[in-house]
Motif scaffolding. Structure first.
Motif, PDB file in Angstrom:
ATOM      1  N   PRO A 205       0.812  -1.208   0.000  1.00 50.33           N
ATOM      2  CA  PRO A 205       0.000   0.000   0.000  1.00 50.33           C
ATOM      3  C   PRO A 205       0.850   1.264   0.000  1.00 50.33           C
ATOM      4  O   PRO A 205       0.394   2.323  -0.375  1.00 50.33           O
ATOM      5  CB  PRO A 205      -0.819  -0.130   1.285  1.00 50.33           C
ATOM      6  N   PHE A 206       2.125   1.131   0.417  1.00 48.42           N
ATOM      7  CA  PHE A 206       2.964   2.313   0.501  1.00 48.42           C
ATOM      8  C   PHE A 206       3.144   3.010  -0.833  1.00 48.42           C
ATOM      9  O   PHE A 206       3.375   4.194  -0.896  1.00 48.42           O
ATOM     10  CB  PHE A 206       4.354   1.933   1.021  1.00 48.42           C
ATOM     11  N   ASP A 207       3.091   2.245  -1.898  1.00 48.87           N
ATOM     12  CA  ASP A 207       3.394   2.839  -3.187  1.00 48.87           C
ATOM     13  C   ASP A 207       2.190   3.504  -3.818  1.00 48.87           C
ATOM     14  O   ASP A 207       2.303   4.165  -4.829  1.00 48.87           O
ATOM     15  CB  ASP A 207       3.915   1.771  -4.147  1.00 48.87           C
ATOM     16  N   GLU A 208       1.057   3.270  -3.209  1.00 49.34           N
ATOM     17  CA  GLU A 208      -0.192   3.728  -3.797  1.00 49.34           C
ATOM     18  C   GLU A 208      -0.091   5.074  -4.491  1.00 49.34           C
ATOM     19  O   GLU A 208      -0.542   5.264  -5.603  1.00 49.34           O
ATOM     20  CB  GLU A 208      -1.247   3.842  -2.705  1.00 49.34           C
ATOM     21  N   ALA A 209       0.502   6.006  -3.772  1.00 48.01           N
ATOM     22  CA  ALA A 209       0.472   7.368  -4.267  1.00 48.01           C
ATOM     23  C   ALA A 209       1.188   7.547  -5.592  1.00 48.01           C
ATOM     24  O   ALA A 209       0.939   8.498  -6.296  1.00 48.01           O
ATOM     25  CB  ALA A 209       1.086   8.289  -3.231  1.00 48.01           C
ATOM     26  N   PHE A 210       2.103   6.645  -5.925  1.00 51.51           N
ATOM     27  CA  PHE A 210       2.833   6.830  -7.166  1.00 51.51           C
ATOM     28  C   PHE A 210       2.111   6.231  -8.359  1.00 51.51           C
ATOM     29  O   PHE A 210       2.232   6.702  -9.465  1.00 51.51           O
ATOM     30  CB  PHE A 210       4.198   6.146  -7.090  1.00 51.51           C
ATOM     31  N   ALA A 211       1.420   5.134  -8.140  1.00 55.43           N
ATOM     32  CA  ALA A 211       0.992   4.332  -9.279  1.00 55.43           C
ATOM     33  C   ALA A 211      -0.198   4.939  -9.997  1.00 55.43           C
ATOM     34  O   ALA A 211      -0.752   5.923  -9.567  1.00 55.43           O
ATOM     35  CB  ALA A 211       0.693   2.921  -8.841  1.00 55.43           C
TER      36      ALA A 211
ATOM     37  N   LEU C 243       6.911  14.685  -8.710  1.00 54.11           N
ATOM     38  CA  LEU C 243       7.577  14.307  -9.963  1.00 54.11           C
ATOM     39  C   LEU C 243       7.402  12.821 -10.236  1.00 54.11           C
ATOM     40  O   LEU C 243       7.163  12.408 -11.372  1.00 54.11           O
ATOM     41  CB  LEU C 243       9.068  14.638  -9.888  1.00 54.11           C
ATOM     42  N   ARG C 244       7.516  12.030  -9.152  1.00 60.70           N
ATOM     43  CA  ARG C 244       7.339  10.599  -9.340  1.00 60.70           C
ATOM     44  C   ARG C 244       5.929  10.278  -9.807  1.00 60.70           C
ATOM     45  O   ARG C 244       5.715   9.398 -10.625  1.00 60.70           O
ATOM     46  CB  ARG C 244       7.619   9.856  -8.043  1.00 60.70           C
ATOM     47  N   ARG C 245       4.953  10.997  -9.267  1.00 66.04           N
ATOM     48  CA  ARG C 245       3.580  10.762  -9.720  1.00 66.04           C
ATOM     49  C   ARG C 245       3.446  11.082 -11.196  1.00 66.04           C
ATOM     50  O   ARG C 245       2.845  10.323 -11.955  1.00 66.04           O
ATOM     51  CB  ARG C 245       2.617  11.637  -8.930  1.00 66.04           C
ATOM     52  N   ILE C 246       4.021  12.213 -11.584  1.00 68.54           N
ATOM     53  CA  ILE C 246       3.940  12.588 -12.991  1.00 68.54           C
ATOM     54  C   ILE C 246       4.601  11.517 -13.841  1.00 68.54           C
ATOM     55  O   ILE C 246       4.060  11.083 -14.862  1.00 68.54           O
ATOM     56  CB  ILE C 246       4.630  13.942 -13.217  1.00 68.54           C
ATOM     57  N   HIS C 247       5.762  11.061 -13.390  1.00 68.73           N
ATOM     58  CA  HIS C 247       6.490  10.041 -14.119  1.00 68.73           C
ATOM     59  C   HIS C 247       5.624   8.794 -14.282  1.00 68.73           C
ATOM     60  O   HIS C 247       5.520   8.232 -15.380  1.00 68.73           O
ATOM     61  CB  HIS C 247       7.772   9.722 -13.360  1.00 68.73           C
TER      62      HIS C 247
END
Ligand code: HEM
Ligand code: ATP
Ligand code: ATP
Ligand code: MG
Ligand code: MG
Lengths: 211, 218, 258, 218, 211
Positions: A205-211, C243-247
């Motif tokens: 769940p930690f990565d949620e925000a990126f994906a 930036l990572r989100r955008i990526h």
């Protein structure tokens, strides 16, 4: 070789952090040839590298016996200043195999054995790359477009080699765009294409925000 | 592992590379400095041990990209990663091959180049001993740097930037031990410290380097 | 079996801490805290600098150049602390694989580098009146130069690698190995040259401690620069997360049309 | 040709390479020497111009393999050879790109590094001027060397061996002009000779280099 | 385009000083596709490089109009850090062509235009390499195994591109092992294989002693 089974369960493979293929489940038993199909960019190379343990799966799991895999890619790991025989002998020694003659014979490389790898044509290099598989002594072959640059006679030669391997209890998973003339099962990866816009399916769940 | 060592040595010899060229580079650096600094014997003798150490370090550095880069590009590294050799072993063997083909010739030649730079006679011995003790650390630290940058096309300059700061302690102790030895002073402490760095690098860095390699392969 | 159970429980107990490593939570938390941090930074920096520059006596043989100490010492202190913070963050990433931690390390590097540069520059400006030279190969100075190189290498490695996770892994390994060597270098340069630089004047047990009138604004200044560092790291980590989100979004888009 | 220049500059910037790393290498070499030679300001000031010239030369040298090697490996050079640009133009443009991305930053940074090595103040100006005049020759001679060795895998060390002797006249005149200038002596002659080397290299070497490239391609 | 004819007369091509193919004579007229066939190592690559002017012929001659040739090999001359569009635009500018859109369209690369070349799959890279041919504006294409790694759909795409090129008066000489689905003439190089043990046929008597 009864435990020499490669099995993937609900596997998701990724490139650059983005899933490419997801929900793959299949097994490869001894004596079986599975041909991977899929259009360019569908993720065959990524899948093979994951199975070979060169990159971690994004989700799901791969179960396979230890030290059973021989991976063969476009890059053959040939040293251009060594001769054909020296190149092959090196890989044989790394895998604790002693005799390279059968491999040279089976891929019709005897006439070229003293030639430096840099002086080979594209197809001859490729044959040498395939001969390497025979000296690994490994049971499960993962091959990425093995017949690139091969003429028809050499493709037939390769098909014979694969046939001999599986009748000795080996197995092979081959990504290719052409018809190999092997009585094979086809495994088309197209239906497993990951939907990049689907809600997050990353494991933690930690990565949620990126994906 | 022996097969790997044998192959790397064969490649270094066959490419006309290894032995000769590192040495030639070393020779050239040691000759460039007198050209640039001017021919005064006193100045040259004063800076000789330092320059010889810097030269060895640069010659070592320049050949680092051979350690893994070629194997990475032609796919050998992928195949070695799936072979029945532990990655740490691969790293150690390759660092050893680098040391044998690049550093060892430098160590042997250094006294001769010292003569070119008007170094006093005890210097020959001390420059030889300090380099012999210190260069394994240079090769091993270099292998670590090479493992970090192996995925990058022409990471050569980045490699220098990463590796040179890591070389500084070795350089300081090595050059200091040589200078003190030449001056006839006590130099056991820097020699011991130098040996300590070498021992620790050889024992620990293969693990860090093989971790870096695995990360780069995926 | 029960062993496994226990470790799992233990982990649960600490989870409340690790949860802040979740990007979403971190964004929420840092968004709340930042205004306060910024205010505290500004107040303490202004206080120490104004106090230091205008309300301290000029030292007898130092002249007014002594006031540079209010920038020099805090930046130097922060420069070293920043590397420690990066080391800890890198270890957390390597062991627990929390993305925020890796990004915080990435975010800290340029701040630390600028602090190192500021310490070097103020030191050089001070050295001119004090020692009659901009630069001397003093151990303290030299090890800062080496620290600067480490920052450069670390940042260059981040910049050179495209895949963010690979970059995080490799830079973390570099930070760990680099720290050991930075420590060694520190010792080595001490051994190599005794130098001109002041010893630790802030240590409490020494007789020759500088007078209180210099000391108090200096301590406030160190605190202020530390707060400044923390603020910058928060802001930059937030940027990196975005930036990572955008990526990630870009990658998804690409995958969608492939 | 402008397209080629633009692409080479873009590649240098994008690779995170060009500007920053050559500079970093230069910085590191200038810091290594004091570590090796010892911290005495007088000795350092004496050898500073020479070391700064040698450092610039090595930084230049290390980035040479970028000039043609990558283009050779990925087939661009084959394609450029069949494109409607004369090979001499390709060579000249690539040498120019190398100068802009690698040498020019060094020239600008050299005075600062001079301060690190306790160089006296007039030295800042002279090291800048001599490097500005001399580095185009370094890039062009380097491009010639790179063209000769482009066919060889990791010809890096061989390249150094070939190129460094060619660099010696430039180095001698450059360092001499700088040293004399710092000492307050007449240095018009070495400056003129330095300019002459640069002019001649830029005018003639593109032809030699393009001949070498054509031979390597076949 | 009436003078756009490539002609080889009694050509001998060599690798490393040893003749590989000898006595080749053929012409390639506008509107013609010639497919080179021959087993691995027979000398197709060597022949194409000689025709492209990248290596000198050992004997015989090649006549062709100046600046008419576009050569396409395995190595595509792609820069991995530039995007698809940037790579293509560079080659377009080198050849004085301004519009890369048609090339992107025809090889189905529009969706990938902003992607860095290093993030392409094997087949996608290959398509970009082929798109480069379109921006050269050259009439005679010399292609060495152009369809390596391409899936079937892409091979068909490529065949369409070649067809359009020849119907616009271009010509193509293609070395390949697979069937392209073009109504082509086949030129098999096997009969021209040089006999390495034949008495010297090198042009100048000075070389006799080596040959
Ligand atoms: C580029 C040159 C310089 C660098 C890199 C440098 C570095 C440092 C560092 C790292 C500290 C922090 C020590 C600590 O907190 O333990 C420090 C403190 C200090 N520096 Fe410098 N310095 C430089 C030049 C100078 C000069 C020229 C002077 C004046 C003569 C000076 C005077 C001081 C003083 C008085 C302290 C406070 C000592 C203490 O409280 O520990 N520095 N410097
Ligand atoms: N480094 C990377 N970062 C992000 N995406 C990538 C990267 N490399 C490849 N991809 C993308 O991942 C997808 C899968 O690529 P992969 O190489 O596995 O395909 P493939 O099935 O082997 O194709 P081909 O038949 O063309 O070889 C492609 O869409 C490709 O563009
Ligand atoms: N550098 C070299 N020196 C000497 N002989 C070489 C060299 N390179 C290739 N050869 C040999 O020249 C012959 C022709 O090679 P070429 O690459 O032209 O074959 P090809 O027809 O393209 O084969 P393929 O279908 O496998 O690509 C081969 O027998 C090869 O082994
Ligand atoms: Mg693939
Ligand atoms: Mg071929």
């Amino acid at each position: 070789m009864s435990t020499m089974t490669l099995e993937a369960r609900d596997l998701t493979v990724s490139r650059g952090g983005v899933p490419v293929l997801e929900g793959l489940s299949f097994r490869l038993d001894p004596g079986q040839v599975l041909v991977l199909r899929g259009p360019n960019g569908s993720g065959k190379t990524t899948l093979l590298r994951t199975l070979a343990g060169l990159q971690p799966p994004m989700a799901g799991e791969v179960s396979l016996p230890p030290e059973a895999i021989a991976y063969g890619a476009h890059a053959d790991g040939l040293k251009s200043t060594l001769t054909v025989a020296e190149n092959l002998r090196f890989w044989a020694r790394v895998h604790g195999v002693h005799d390279i003659e059968p491999a040279l014979d089976r891929l019709n490389l005897q006439a070229l054995r003293q030639r430096a790898a840099q002086n080979l044509s594209a197809g001859q290099k490729r044959r040498l790359g395939l001969a390497r598989l025979l000296v690994t002594g490994r049971a499960i072959w993962l091959l990425d477009e093995p017949t690139v640059s091969l003429d028809r006679a050499s493709v037939a030669l390769f098909a014979d080699v694969v046939r001999a391997h599986i009748s000795a209890g080996g197995a092979a998973l081959i990504a290719t765009h052409i018809d190999l003339g092997l009585e094979t099962e086809i495994f088309d990866v197209t239906p497993f294409k990951a939907d990049p816009n689907a809600p997050s399916r990353t494991p933690t769940p930690f990565d949620e925000a990126f994906a | 592992m022996i097969a790997l060592l044998a192959r790397d040595l064969a490649l270094a010899i066959r490419a006309g590379g290894g032995f000769g060229l590192g040495l030639a580079f070393y020779l050239i650096v040691s000759t460039l400095v007198p050209f640039a600094v001017g021919p005064e014997a006193a100045v040259l003798a004063r800076i000789a041990p330092g320059i010889l150490w810097v030269g060895a370090l640069l010659a070592c550095l320049l050949s680092l990209d051979r350690i893994f880069q070629l194997d990475f590009e032609d796919g050998s590294l992928d195949l070695l990663a799936t072979a029945p050799i532990p990655m740490e072993g691969t790293v150690a063997v390759k660092a050893l091959a680098h040391w044998l083909t690049t550093s060892l010739p430098l160590v042997i030649a250094a006294p001769i180049f010292g003569a070119l730079m008007n170094m006093p006679a005890p210097g020959y011995w001390w420059i030889f001993v300090t380099l012999l003790i210190g260069t394994p650390a240079l090769s091993m630290i270099g292998a670590f740097g090479a493992a970090l940058t192996v995925g990058l096309k022409r990471g050569g300059l980045l490699l220098s930037l990463l590796v040179l700061p890591l070389y500084i302690p070795t350089l300081i102790f090595g050059a200091e031990a040589a200078t003190r030895g030449i001056g006839g002073f006590e130099n056991t402490t820097p020699l011991l410290l130098l040996a300590g760095i070498t021992a620790a690098s050889v024992a620990l860095l293969p693990f860090a380097a093989s971790a870096a390699l695995r990360i780069n392969l995926r | 079996m029960s062993d496994m159970h226990r470790t799992k429980q233990a982990r649960d107990r600490w989870n409340f801490l690790w949860e802040w490593a979740n990007p979403v939570k971190f964004m929420w938390f840092s968004g709340r805290v930042l205004p306060w941090l910024i205010a505290a930074t500004v107040i303490s920096l202004v206080a120490s600098l104004v106090w230091g520059f205008f309300f301290t006596p000029e030292a007898i043989n130092f002249g007014s150049s002594v006031k540079i100490i209010y920038v020099h010492v805090p930046t130097a202190t922060v420069a070293v602390s920043a590397w420690f913070m990066m080391l800890v963050a890198s270890l957390i990433w390597l062991i627990r694989r929390h993305h925020v931690s890796a990004l915080a390390a990435k975010a800290a590097a340029p701040v630390g580098m600028v602090m190192t540069l500021a310490a070097l520059a103020t030191g050089a400006m001070w050295g001119q009146p004090m020692w009659g030279t901009w630069w001397a190969w003093d151990p303290r100075l030299t090890s800062f130069l080496i620290l600067f190189l480490f920052y450069l290498g670390y940042m260059a490695l981040w910049a050179a690698i495209e895949n963010p996770d690979t970059a995080a892994d490799l830079t973390s390994v570099l930070a760990v190995v680099g720290s050991v060597f930075a420590f060694l270098s520190r010792y080595a340069v001490n051994f190599w040259n005794q130098g001109l630089h002041q010893g630790a004047t802030l240590s409490l047990d020494k007789e020759e401690n500088i007078a209180d009138s210099y000391w108090i604004p200096l301590v406030i200044g160190i605190g202020g620069f530390m707060l400044f560092f923390v603020t910058m790291v928060f802001i930059r980590t937030r940027t990196e997360i975005r930036l990572r989100r955008i990526h990630a979004l870009e990658l998804r888009e690409r995958m969608a049309d492939a």
